[in-house]
Design a protein around this motif. Structure first.
Motif, PDB file in Angstrom:
ATOM      1  N   GLU A 207     -14.874 -47.428  34.949  1.00  0.00           N
ATOM      2  CA  GLU A 207     -14.060 -48.699  34.797  1.00  0.00           C
ATOM      3  C   GLU A 207     -12.528 -48.454  34.655  1.00  0.00           C
ATOM      4  OE1 GLU A 207     -14.429 -53.026  32.814  1.00  0.00           O
ATOM      5  OE2 GLU A 207     -15.988 -51.867  32.859  1.00  0.00           O
TER       6      GLU A 207
ATOM      7  N   LYS B  33      -9.930 -49.751  37.201  1.00  0.00           N
ATOM      8  CA  LYS B  33      -8.694 -50.784  36.851  1.00  0.00           C
ATOM      9  C   LYS B  33      -7.571 -50.358  37.068  1.00  0.00           C
ATOM     10  CE  LYS B  33      -7.644 -53.724  32.879  1.00  0.00           C
ATOM     11  NZ  LYS B  33      -7.864 -54.131  31.316  1.00  0.00           N
TER      12      LYS B  33
ATOM     13  N   SER C 152     -21.080 -46.114  39.932  1.00  0.00           N
ATOM     14  CA  SER C 152     -19.938 -46.955  39.866  1.00  0.00           C
ATOM     15  C   SER C 152     -20.357 -48.434  39.918  1.00  0.00           C
ATOM     16  CB  SER C 152     -18.910 -46.552  41.020  1.00  0.00           C
ATOM     17  OG  SER C 152     -19.617 -47.005  42.252  1.00  0.00           O
TER      18      SER C 152
ATOM     19  N   SER D  24     -19.435 -50.909  36.946  1.00  0.00           N
ATOM     20  CA  SER D  24     -17.878 -50.903  36.869  1.00  0.00           C
ATOM     21  C   SER D  24     -17.439 -52.024  37.975  1.00  0.00           C
ATOM     22  CB  SER D  24     -17.301 -49.923  36.945  1.00  0.00           C
ATOM     23  OG  SER D  24     -17.128 -48.863  35.842  1.00  0.00           O
TER      24      SER D  24
ATOM     25  N   ALA E 244     -18.458 -55.419  37.079  1.00  0.00           N
ATOM     26  CA  ALA E 244     -17.458 -56.027  36.090  1.00  0.00           C
ATOM     27  C   ALA E 244     -16.181 -56.409  36.455  1.00  0.00           C
ATOM     28  CB  ALA E 244     -17.690 -55.191  34.745  1.00  0.00           C
ATOM     29  N   LEU E 245     -15.698 -55.656  37.243  1.00  0.00           N
ATOM     30  CA  LEU E 245     -14.402 -55.808  37.725  1.00  0.00           C
ATOM     31  C   LEU E 245     -14.175 -57.052  38.880  1.00  0.00           C
ATOM     32  CD1 LEU E 245     -12.951 -52.268  37.570  1.00  0.00           C
ATOM     33  CD2 LEU E 245     -12.338 -54.215  36.082  1.00  0.00           C
TER      34      LEU E 245
END
Length: 314
Positions: free
Chosen positions: A79, A83, A100, A103, A106-107
């Protein structure tokens, strides 16, 4: 120096800085489409999954004039690295493998306007385009080769971690072997890692102790150990994801091509043509040229055997 000269120098600096700023803005505007790529935890140099993805973006850079940056999450901070790529302002962020997915999910929720591409896993978020491959179709072809050419009637499959995508490799390989050779035994082991070439070598030696003469891997960098040890032991091997002949030229008969490079190139072509990614799932098999066979080397196929392979490919 007089006050007038100081003042003139100050004005010149302001003017140059302003011109530089305008030039930077112009370059930024003309920069074109860009991508941020997060490869697997084993990084580049795997002669497989990560390298294939990187090659696809290199081709897009050379042919489509895109730019890209990448990260290798050796520390497991998927993450954080992703980011960082988002903050660079890339048009699309790409993540490889199931590791992956958490992450990206979430993003994707945090940055709903950002476009993502997830390879080998499926996300439910609208701004994520998920791309999977029918590995069983390509691995079936490898199984046909192994089943037709084994002299000991013992062949082996070595997987990395026992996850769904790798099990598709195993299942397709097993089905191909059994389709053409009822007498063949298929040995199966999972290394539990994609990052340990010595573990791959150890499992290959165990297979040869049980008379295996062909070994197929779907194990990332662990598979490099499989192929090199097969060469040391004088048996044959098959590569995965990309043409891995050059890893062990006296052992690698062919490879199950998983065209991640083609998939990512196509994504960049779509974006350069002004099209937005639509999200959802894309499944790529033989028909879509998502999987296939690398050139067959080291062994000779009879006309009948070649026709059998061609029948599946065409």
């Amino acid at each position: 120096m007089s006050a007038y000269r100081w003042f003139g120098l100050l004005l010149l600096c302001v003017f140059v800085a302003g011109c530089s700023s305008e030039k930077a803005d112009s370059v930024s505007a003309e920069k074109g489409i860009s991508a941020g790529l997060l490869v697997t935890e084993s990084g580049l140099g795997d002669d497989s999954f990560s390298d294939s993805a990187f090659q696809g973006l290199e081709q897009a850079r050379d042919e489509l004039d895109i730019t890209f940056d990448y990260r290798e999450p050796f520390n497991g901070d998927f993450e954080g690295h992703m980011k960082d790529l988002i903050e660079q302002g890339h048009d699309v962020i790409m993540g490889l493998g199931y590791d992956s997915q958490a992450s990206i999910d979430a993003l994707a929720e945090k940055y709903p306007e950002q476009q993502f591409v997830l390879i080998d896993a499926v996300s439910e978020f609208d701004n994520v385009t998920s791309i999977t491959f029918r590995e069983d179709e390509g691995s079936y072809l490898i199984g046909l080769l192994a089943g037709m050419k084994t002299e000991s009637d013992v062949v082996g499959f070595i997987g990395g971690e026992q996850i769904e995508v790798v099990e598709r490799f195993e299942n397709g390989f097993r089905e191909g072997v059994q389709e053409v050779n009822d007498n063949a035994e298929v040995l199966v082991e999972y290394a539990g890692t994609f990052d340990d070439d010595s573990k791959g070598a150890d499992l290959t030696r165990e297979f040869t102790e049980n008379e295996a003469d062909y070994v197929f891997h779907a194990a990332g960098f662990t598979g490099v150990g499989v192929m090199k040890e097969a060469q040391n032991l004088g048996i044959y091997a098959f590569g995965a994801d990309s043409d891995q002949y050059y890893v062990a030229e006296d052992a690698v008969v062919s490879s199950m091509m998983k065209n991640v490079n083609v998939a990512l190139y196509d994504v960049m072509a779509q974006l350069t043509e002004g099209e937005l990614l639509e999200g959802g799932l894309q499944e790529l098999g033989i028909e879509e040229e998502g999987v296939g066979l690398a050139p067959i080397r080291l062994i000779q196929l009879s006309d009948e055997e070649q026709d059998r392979i061609d029948e599946e490919v065409n």
